[in-house]
Design an enzyme around this catalytic site. Structure first.
Site, PDB file in Angstrom:
ATOM      1  N   ASP A 111       0.844  -1.192   0.000  1.00 50.84           N
ATOM      2  CA  ASP A 111       0.000   0.000   0.000  1.00 50.84           C
ATOM      3  C   ASP A 111       0.880   1.243   0.000  1.00 50.84           C
ATOM      4  O   ASP A 111       2.085   1.173   0.285  1.00 50.84           O
ATOM      5  CB  ASP A 111      -0.953   0.009   1.185  1.00 50.84           C
ATOM      6  CG  ASP A 111      -0.220   0.050   2.527  1.00 50.84           C
ATOM      7  OD1 ASP A 111       0.762  -0.706   2.691  1.00 50.84           O
ATOM      8  OD2 ASP A 111      -0.605   0.842   3.418  1.00 50.84           O
ATOM      9  N   GLU A 176      -0.027  -1.024   5.789  1.00 42.50           N
ATOM     10  CA  GLU A 176       1.048  -0.489   6.619  1.00 42.50           C
ATOM     11  C   GLU A 176       0.930   1.016   6.807  1.00 42.50           C
ATOM     12  O   GLU A 176       1.187   1.535   7.904  1.00 42.50           O
ATOM     13  CB  GLU A 176       2.411  -0.826   5.993  1.00 42.50           C
ATOM     14  CG  GLU A 176       3.611  -0.572   6.891  1.00 42.50           C
ATOM     15  CD  GLU A 176       4.129   0.867   6.835  1.00 42.50           C
ATOM     16  OE1 GLU A 176       4.872   1.274   7.756  1.00 42.50           O
ATOM     17  OE2 GLU A 176       3.793   1.587   5.865  1.00 42.50           O
TER      18      GLU A 176
END
Length: 523
Positions: A111, A176
């Site tokens: 991400d 994250e």
């Protein structure tokens, strides 16, 4: 027929040649990954993109002959009820001797932070753009470039017909940048006997950056965090300062005095007891700072201090780095509820909320810090003799992480770095926190090495994030040789060790980690 016995030194020349010849492919594939806007901060809009990024990577693993599985997120939904993306698990076993070879687990995230060209980017953040030997794009360095590097390393072994020196497991997440929702639960579950992480011997994370722009480093310590809110309330609604000023006990006045009692302008923490648990510096630790490549004047320029005060809290390299890495700090972040817009507004806030945090070092416990801070602020507030209401809340706490730079995991990374760059890396700690590091180490009981491949000026999270072509190329080389250096390690698999763990006293002895992580085996 695979070559099962090729040493790191024998492997390096053909591997380096392969990597150098594959750069156009790497850039093209990184471009494909960057084009997927896997922004975890906006799940309602971008969950399909995060899942697409996971599926893209899973398909890549399977093309290389690996096993891959999209693990449903253990938390299922975030605090707002939005569905969470899955976690990618992947595995590549050595063709020969897999049962006796050690296993390395490589963590990364797929991400990215939000980005928009209107924010000040010089090019579309989701179109990988090369300028001056730099690859600009959101996620190029944080963390899609490093994540793909592990796949490129495995691909190189396949194309060169060389067996893997260790078994490799990958654990890639998609949250994250938004708190790693579900990852901590997954790590705990997967570390149990017979699960995915139970046979992992070494863990490597490439999700931080060099101290400078030219010399590589290995990171063996991170500070923890204790983040507080401090609120003072004087009434139920905001008041007019012309009409009511001078008649009420103002919340903002109390809050400012309370905030100023926490830290002075030289950076000294004023809360009693905070320094009590800080471990003294040893000669061995102090020696690690001497050879680090770092310039205080450049640091002022990079952080835009030179044109304003041109002064730091510490003037020597060693003192500055120790203050940044191995001592606790307290920073004031802001005040909520106060008037902060342009122009003038003569208001008395009904409630003002101050925000501040401490960065913690080994042996400091967030719970103990919470009590010390609360006791201090309560005592100061009582001395003000204010009738207002005060409340202190610890909203996030995380312990620090400290490893041993002489552990075999770090020595393997250092040896690989030297073979690629011609010199040993600096050994650094960081002032920030990466909670996933501690989660892996505590759950698996295995050593975690932070092996950054990006430079300090990569502008992760900012406009014009980039990944130097040099770092991309050399990063693949370092990660590949790191696996071969792990493959050279003798002794039992740490994950299979069932001997008596070292005591807390033994763990404090210099060199304790050389015997294995938390045990008395010889590596």
């Amino acid at each position: 027929m695979l070559d099962p016995a090729m040493s790191a030194d024998d492997f390096a020349p053909s591997f380096f040649k392969h990597v150098d010849g594959s750069v156009p492919q790497y850039i093209s594939e990184l471009g494909e990954a960057v084009a997927i806007p896997s922004v975890s901060a906006d799940l309602p809009r971008h969950l399909p993109d995060i899942v697409r990024m996971m599926e893209w990577t899973k398909a890549y693993v399977e093309r290389l002959g690996g096993w891959a599985y999209l693990l449903p997120n253990p938390k299922e939904t975030d605090d707002n009820g939005h569905e969470l993306p899955p976690i990618l698990l992947a595995e590549f076993k050595a063709a020969e001797g897999a049962e006796t070879k050690k296993t390395a687990c490589c963590y990364a995230h797929l991400d990215v932070q939000p980005a928009d060209i209107k924010d000040g980017w010089d090019s579309d953040p989701f179109v990988l753009t090369e300028r001056d030997e730099k690859l600009y794009g959101r996620g190029s360095t944080d963390d899609k470039g490093p994540a793909l590097s592990w796949l490129w390393v495995i691909q190189a072994h396949r194309k060169l017909n060389v067996d893997l020196p260790v078994n490799i497991k990958l654990m890639f997440e998609g949250m994250e940048e938004s708190g790693s929702d579900g990852m901590f639960e997954a790590i705990q579950t997967l570390s149990k006997e017979g699960k995915f992480l139970s046979d992992v011997d070494f863990i490597c994370i490439s999700d931080n950056y060099w101290l400078g722009a030219k010399k590589p480093c290995l990171t063996y310590g991170l500070r923890g965090l204790a983040y507080f809110t401090l609120s003072v309330q004087c009434c139920e609604q905001d008041l007019h300062s012309g009409v009511l000023g001078g008649t009420v006990h103002e919340a903002m006045t109390d809050l400012v005095q309370l905030m100023s009692s926490l830290v002075d302008s030289s950076g000294k923490i004023l809360v009693p007891g905070i320094m009590d648990d800080v471990t003294p510096v040893t000669p061995e630790e102090e020696a690690l700072y001497e050879g680090i490549e770092f310039d205080c004047d450049s640091y002022k320029e990079e952080n835009k201090v030179a044109s304003v005060s041109n002064k730091l809290l510490h003037e020597s390299k060693k003192d500055l780095l120790m203050a940044r890495w191995r001592y606790p700090t307290l920073s004031l972040h802001g005040i909520e509820g106060a008037f902060a817009g342009p122009g003038a507004k003569t208001v008395i806030p009904a409630k003002a909320i101050g925000k501040f945090s401490l960065r913690l070092v080994p042996d400091q416990d967030p719970k103990r810090i919470d009590k010390q801070v609360t006791d201090h602020l309560t005592k100061v507030f009582q001395s003000l003799k204010s009738p207002n209401k005060m409340e202190v809340n610890l909203i996030h706490g995380a312990k620090s992480w400290l490893s041993d730079p002489h552990h075999p995991n770090f020595e393997a990374a250092a040896s690989a770095t030297k073979k690629v760059y011609g010199s040993l890396p600096d050994y650094t700690r960081e002032g920030g926190s990466i909670p996933i590091t501690t989660a892996f180490e505590e759950a698996t009981k295995m050593n975690v090495c932070l092996l950054p491949v990006g430079a300090c000026d990569d502008m992760a999270h900012s406009q014009n994030e980039k990944y130097n072509k040099r770092n991309l190329i050399n990063g693949v080389k370092v990660l590949g040789l790191y696996l071969h250096e792990l493959g050279k390690l003798k002794g039992p698999k740490p994950s299979e060790c069932r001997c008596v763990e070292l005591t807390e006293e033994e763990l404090m002895e210099p060199g304790a980690f050389l015997r294995g992580f938390k045990c008395k085996c010889v590596m």
